[in-house]
Design an enzyme around this catalytic site. Structure first.
Site, PDB file in Angstrom:
ATOM      1  N   ASN A 271      -0.408   4.510  -0.220  1.00 18.52           N
ATOM      2  CA  ASN A 271      -1.063   5.764   0.194  1.00 18.52           C
ATOM      3  C   ASN A 271      -1.793   5.671   1.540  1.00 18.52           C
ATOM      4  O   ASN A 271      -2.586   6.553   1.876  1.00 18.52           O
ATOM      5  CB  ASN A 271      -2.030   6.255  -0.896  1.00 18.52           C
ATOM      6  CG  ASN A 271      -3.179   5.281  -1.114  1.00 18.52           C
ATOM      7  OD1 ASN A 271      -3.197   4.208  -0.514  1.00 18.52           O
ATOM      8  ND2 ASN A 271      -4.130   5.645  -1.949  1.00 18.52           N
TER       9      ASN A 271
ATOM     10  N   ASP B 155       0.851  -1.190   0.000  1.00 19.16           N
ATOM     11  CA  ASP B 155       0.000   0.000   0.000  1.00 19.16           C
ATOM     12  C   ASP B 155       0.886   1.240   0.000  1.00 19.16           C
ATOM     13  O   ASP B 155       1.698   1.407   0.906  1.00 19.16           O
ATOM     14  CB  ASP B 155      -0.888  -0.056   1.256  1.00 19.16           C
ATOM     15  CG  ASP B 155      -1.707   1.209   1.432  1.00 19.16           C
ATOM     16  OD1 ASP B 155      -1.917   1.919   0.428  1.00 19.16           O
ATOM     17  OD2 ASP B 155      -2.142   1.474   2.573  1.00 19.16           O
TER      18      ASP B 155
ATOM     19  N   ASP C  53      -1.741  -1.206  -3.801  1.00 17.30           N
ATOM     20  CA  ASP C  53      -2.069  -0.434  -5.003  1.00 17.30           C
ATOM     21  C   ASP C  53      -0.942  -0.505  -6.030  1.00 17.30           C
ATOM     22  O   ASP C  53       0.114  -1.091  -5.778  1.00 17.30           O
ATOM     23  CB  ASP C  53      -2.403   1.015  -4.627  1.00 17.30           C
ATOM     24  CG  ASP C  53      -1.362   1.624  -3.696  1.00 17.30           C
ATOM     25  OD1 ASP C  53      -0.162   1.386  -3.941  1.00 17.30           O
ATOM     26  OD2 ASP C  53      -1.747   2.307  -2.722  1.00 17.30           O
TER      27      ASP C  53
ATOM     28  N   GLU D 104      -6.650 -20.687 -16.954  1.00 20.07           N
ATOM     29  CA  GLU D 104      -7.064 -21.350 -15.722  1.00 20.07           C
ATOM     30  C   GLU D 104      -8.151 -22.333 -16.116  1.00 20.07           C
ATOM     31  O   GLU D 104      -9.253 -21.944 -16.493  1.00 20.07           O
ATOM     32  CB  GLU D 104      -7.605 -20.347 -14.707  1.00 20.07           C
ATOM     33  CG  GLU D 104      -7.807 -21.005 -13.354  1.00 20.07           C
ATOM     34  CD  GLU D 104      -8.797 -20.283 -12.447  1.00 20.07           C
ATOM     35  OE1 GLU D 104      -8.756 -20.521 -11.234  1.00 20.07           O
ATOM     36  OE2 GLU D 104      -9.634 -19.509 -12.943  1.00 20.07           O
TER      37      GLU D 104
ATOM     38  N   HIS E 202      -3.718 -17.250  -5.291  1.00 22.27           N
ATOM     39  CA  HIS E 202      -4.587 -16.491  -4.380  1.00 22.27           C
ATOM     40  C   HIS E 202      -5.841 -17.273  -3.987  1.00 22.27           C
ATOM     41  O   HIS E 202      -6.647 -16.764  -3.207  1.00 22.27           O
ATOM     42  CB  HIS E 202      -4.994 -15.173  -5.050  1.00 22.27           C
ATOM     43  CG  HIS E 202      -5.812 -15.409  -6.280  1.00 22.27           C
ATOM     44  ND1 HIS E 202      -5.300 -16.030  -7.411  1.00 22.27           N
ATOM     45  CD2 HIS E 202      -7.109 -15.159  -6.555  1.00 22.27           C
ATOM     46  CE1 HIS E 202      -6.258 -16.138  -8.305  1.00 22.27           C
ATOM     47  NE2 HIS E 202      -7.368 -15.627  -7.824  1.00 22.27           N
ATOM     48  N   ASP E 203      -6.034 -18.472  -4.546  1.00 23.08           N
ATOM     49  CA  ASP E 203      -7.207 -19.292  -4.206  1.00 23.08           C
ATOM     50  C   ASP E 203      -6.843 -20.475  -3.306  1.00 23.08           C
ATOM     51  O   ASP E 203      -7.700 -21.312  -3.010  1.00 23.08           O
ATOM     52  CB  ASP E 203      -7.847 -19.864  -5.483  1.00 23.08           C
ATOM     53  CG  ASP E 203      -8.457 -18.788  -6.352  1.00 23.08           C
ATOM     54  OD1 ASP E 203      -8.927 -17.771  -5.811  1.00 23.08           O
ATOM     55  OD2 ASP E 203      -8.471 -18.975  -7.587  1.00 23.08           O
TER      56      ASP E 203
ATOM     57  N   ASP F  87      -4.186   3.769   2.730  1.00 21.23           N
ATOM     58  CA  ASP F  87      -5.619   3.462   2.895  1.00 21.23           C
ATOM     59  C   ASP F  87      -5.845   2.000   3.297  1.00 21.23           C
ATOM     60  O   ASP F  87      -6.984   1.537   3.368  1.00 21.23           O
ATOM     61  CB  ASP F  87      -6.425   3.819   1.637  1.00 21.23           C
ATOM     62  CG  ASP F  87      -6.064   2.953   0.441  1.00 21.23           C
ATOM     63  OD1 ASP F  87      -5.127   2.118   0.563  1.00 21.23           O
ATOM     64  OD2 ASP F  87      -6.697   3.086  -0.615  1.00 21.23           O
TER      65      ASP F  87
ATOM     66  N   ASP G  36      -8.942 -16.327 -16.601  1.00 23.79           N
ATOM     67  CA  ASP G  36      -9.735 -16.825 -15.489  1.00 23.79           C
ATOM     68  C   ASP G  36     -10.774 -17.848 -15.969  1.00 23.79           C
ATOM     69  O   ASP G  36     -11.511 -17.579 -16.927  1.00 23.79           O
ATOM     70  CB  ASP G  36     -10.448 -15.616 -14.857  1.00 23.79           C
ATOM     71  CG  ASP G  36     -11.074 -15.925 -13.521  1.00 23.79           C
ATOM     72  OD1 ASP G  36     -10.325 -16.184 -12.573  1.00 23.79           O
ATOM     73  OD2 ASP G  36     -12.322 -15.897 -13.427  1.00 23.79           O
TER      74      ASP G  36
ATOM     75  N   ASP H 285      -4.757 -10.332 -15.763  1.00 18.27           N
ATOM     76  CA  ASP H 285      -5.786 -11.338 -15.512  1.00 18.27           C
ATOM     77  C   ASP H 285      -6.954 -11.005 -16.427  1.00 18.27           C
ATOM     78  O   ASP H 285      -7.423  -9.863 -16.450  1.00 18.27           O
ATOM     79  CB  ASP H 285      -6.234 -11.263 -14.048  1.00 18.27           C
ATOM     80  CG  ASP H 285      -6.524 -12.624 -13.469  1.00 18.27           C
ATOM     81  OD1 ASP H 285      -7.297 -13.358 -14.104  1.00 18.27           O
ATOM     82  OD2 ASP H 285      -5.995 -12.947 -12.388  1.00 18.27           O
TER      83      ASP H 285
HETATM   84  C1  NOJ Z   1     -10.956 -18.047 -10.366  1.00 14.09           C
HETATM   85  C2  NOJ Z   1     -10.186 -17.011  -9.614  1.00 14.09           C
HETATM   86  O1  NOJ Z   1      -8.867 -17.429  -9.480  1.00 14.09           O
HETATM   87  C3  NOJ Z   1     -10.901 -16.798  -8.307  1.00 14.09           C
HETATM   88  O2  NOJ Z   1     -10.173 -16.023  -7.402  1.00 14.09           O
HETATM   89  C4  NOJ Z   1     -12.227 -16.184  -8.609  1.00 14.09           C
HETATM   90  O3  NOJ Z   1     -12.973 -16.087  -7.418  1.00 14.09           O
HETATM   91  C5  NOJ Z   1     -13.008 -17.008  -9.618  1.00 14.09           C
HETATM   92  N1  NOJ Z   1     -12.203 -17.504 -10.699  1.00 14.09           N
HETATM   93  C6  NOJ Z   1     -14.094 -16.181 -10.212  1.00 14.09           C
HETATM   94  O4  NOJ Z   1     -13.553 -15.229 -11.086  1.00 14.09           O
END
Ligand code: NOJ
Length: 558
Positions: free
Chosen positions: A23, A21, A29, A254, A327-328, A25, A199, A98
């Protein structure tokens, strides 16, 4: 095998909300990313995959896009983006965006129009169906709990959302939708971005019959039900012709629900569709059947079987992506390694070795290069991820799990484990922000942080740096063939790589026991040297003692 820069690259994934970050908040960013490009240069990565930075109401942290050509207000401006892109390119780092085009936000102007009336010009941009027997058109579930259909009283029909109710699925069978997507992709490529991570691209083409699927623990069929639908390859080939041909990009799909046979089509060497796919079979290795909410530990033999299936299955015909984290997913050191303290660094390095020595393009998720761990979330109010929060309420509400069980599973598997702020240093909030972070900081930042690791030769960071450097100077790591040894061993993951005269033997101990290991036939200890290892005194020998979480790569010429 044909050589390509994207086969030789290491990709680093940034989840901008949690990276840096600038700034105050409390939200990461674009200027924060620009500030930290020298850190990434030092690590040695070639490409950044940027999780979505587009305008979004943030129901799903940017995966719900309301304007594909604007930057999310919290992340900065288009000028900030252009500056970041130029600064990355100055350092020889590419940026891959993405591309989230299976769905938009329900606040996207197309959907705002689409839901107005049955004859609106945008009606067919989305998937609308009438009720069936007074209920949803079929039993498909949303990835984030409940049905994948939402009733809209305005026109008395249902729209499809494989993700949240605020993420309606686009209708790819409508050529106008495809034109819009291709125009938008060309716009970003003309700006200078270097490719796309697509995605859930395997879900874009739906079976027009919308058949019911097999119900899971919450009573609904998996959101993956439409994977690899009837026109998906046709559409991706069209995208290749209309957008990607003649441009030197990195494209990775993906592909949830992908099979090996399908992956060979998506990522075939002839370059008609994508460069490579993300498959997810190894992410289910510790699931309880089809249910991810469990804290079951994997059996290493299953992991070896899955990884080997993909290594061998794509060899020569297509290209693989290698990842333990994104990130999932929760943190790999907590999931497949040991985050207890004593062996955290050893096991993080072991996992890195095991992955980075395989064939395919490795992806490093922010913080993985520090061995960042899962997070001691106290209760459900600590979570921000709609997947985790919805699943908690649904499964506890239905009596499938107790609150305690569900909290245990969330602490182990929730996506929020990967989304807490990047741990830059031991100052307040891990140096991520001077404000209040949007999600809690992992309290172990005083011990695990980039500043400490960059200054210490034997850190996880410096080990990653060395792995990345080795890949650049050893073709065998990129292009060599892969052969699994000891498939039935419950603790050791051992494989060979070969290219011409060169060969590597990769030995990884996934557990805390001391193990004996006999060099396989054809490997002569006198002609071996150590390429890299996580114990500094490892030596090749006919009979080797492999220590807890040890990883060692032996190198030879035939
Ligand atoms: C896969 C993404 O990696 C995930 O983070 C997202 O929630 C779903 N697709 C929906 O876009």
């Amino acid at each position: 095998m044909e050589k390509a820069w994207w086969k030789e690259s290491v990709v680093y994934q940034i989840y901008p909300r949690s990276f840096k970050d600038s700034n105050g908040d409390g939200i990461g960013d674009l200027n924060g990313i620009t500030e930290k490009l020298d850190y990434l240069k030092e690590l040695g990565i070639d490409v950044i995959w940027l999780s979505p930075v587009y305008q979004s109401p943030n129901d799903d942290n940017g995966y719900d896009i309301s304007d594909y050509r604007k930057i999310m207000t919290e992340f900065g401006t288009m000028e900030d983006f252009d500056r970041m892109l130029a600064a990355a390119h100055d350092r020889g780092i590419k940026i891959v965006m993405d591309l989230v085009v299976n769905h938009t936000s329900d606040e996207h102007p197309w959907f705002v129009e689409s839901r107005k009336s049955k004859d609106n010009p945008y009606r067919d941009y989305y998937i609308w169906r009438p009720a069936k027997d007074g209920k949803e058109p079929n039993n498909w579930g949303s990835c984030f709990s409940g049905s994948a259909w939402k009733y809209d009283p305005e026109t008395e029909m249902y729209f499809l959302h494989l993700f949240s109710k605020k993420q309606p699925d686009l209708n790819w069978d409508n050529p106008k939708v495809r034109d819009e997507v291709y125009d938008m992709m060309n716009w970003w490529l003309d700006k200078g971005v270097d490719g796309f991570r697509m995605d859930v691209i395997s879900l874009i083409s739906k079976d027009p019959d919308f058949p019911d699927g097999k119900p899971g623990i919450n009573g609904y069929a998996s959101f993956n039900e439409p994977a690899n639908g009837p026109h998906v390859h046709e559409y991706l080939q069209e995208m290749r012709r209309r957008v990607l041909d003649g441009r030197d990009t990195l494209t990775v799909g993906e592909c949830s629900g992908v099979t090996l046979e399908e992956a060979k089509k998506y990522a075939r060497n002839d370059g008609r569709e994508l460069n490579m796919v993300f498959q997810f079979e190894h992410m289910d290795v510790d699931a309880d059947g089809s249910n991810k909410w469990s804290d079951k530990k994997m059996d290493l033999r299953d992991l070896k079987e899955i990884m080997t299936k993909w290594e061998k299955g794509l060899e020569d015909t297509a290209w693989n992506s290698l990842f333990w984290e994104n990130h999932d997913q929760p943190r790999s050191v907590s999931r497949f390694g040991n985050d207890d303290g004593k062996y955290r660094e050893k096991s993080a390095k072991m996992l890195a070795t095991c992955l980075h020595m395989m064939q395919g393009t490795p992806y490093v998720y922010q913080g993985e290069e520090l061995g960042m761990t899962n997070v001691p979330f106290r209760d459900i109010s600590d979570f921000r991820d709609l997947d985790s929060i919805n699943a908690y309420h649904e499964l506890v509400g239905q009596g499938v799990f107790t609150e305690e069980e569900m909290m245990r599973y969330l602490r182990y598997k929730s996506r929020d484990n990967a989304r807490t702020p990047f741990q830059w240093d031991d100052s307040e909030n891990a140096g991520f922000t001077t404000g209040t972070p949007w999600i809690m900081v992992n309290p172990n930042y005083t011990e695990i942080n980039a500043a400490e690791q960059m200054g210490r030769a034997d850190s996880v960071f410096n080990y990653y740096k060395e792995l990345i450097r080795l890949r650049k100077t050893n073709d065998v790591i990129v292009y060599g063939t892969y052969e699994l040894l000891l498939p039935d061993d419950k603790e050791l993951y051992v494989y060979e790589r070969r290219l011409g005269e060169k060969k590597l033997l990769v030995i990884c101990n996934f557990y805390g026991n001391n193990r004996k290991f006999t060099l396989p036939e054809g490997w002569d200890s006198d002609r071996l040297s150590v390429m890299i290892g996580n114990y500094s005194d490892a030596q090749p020998a006919a009979e080797m003692d492999i220590r807890p979480y040890e990883a060692v790569v032996l190198e030879a010429e035939d």
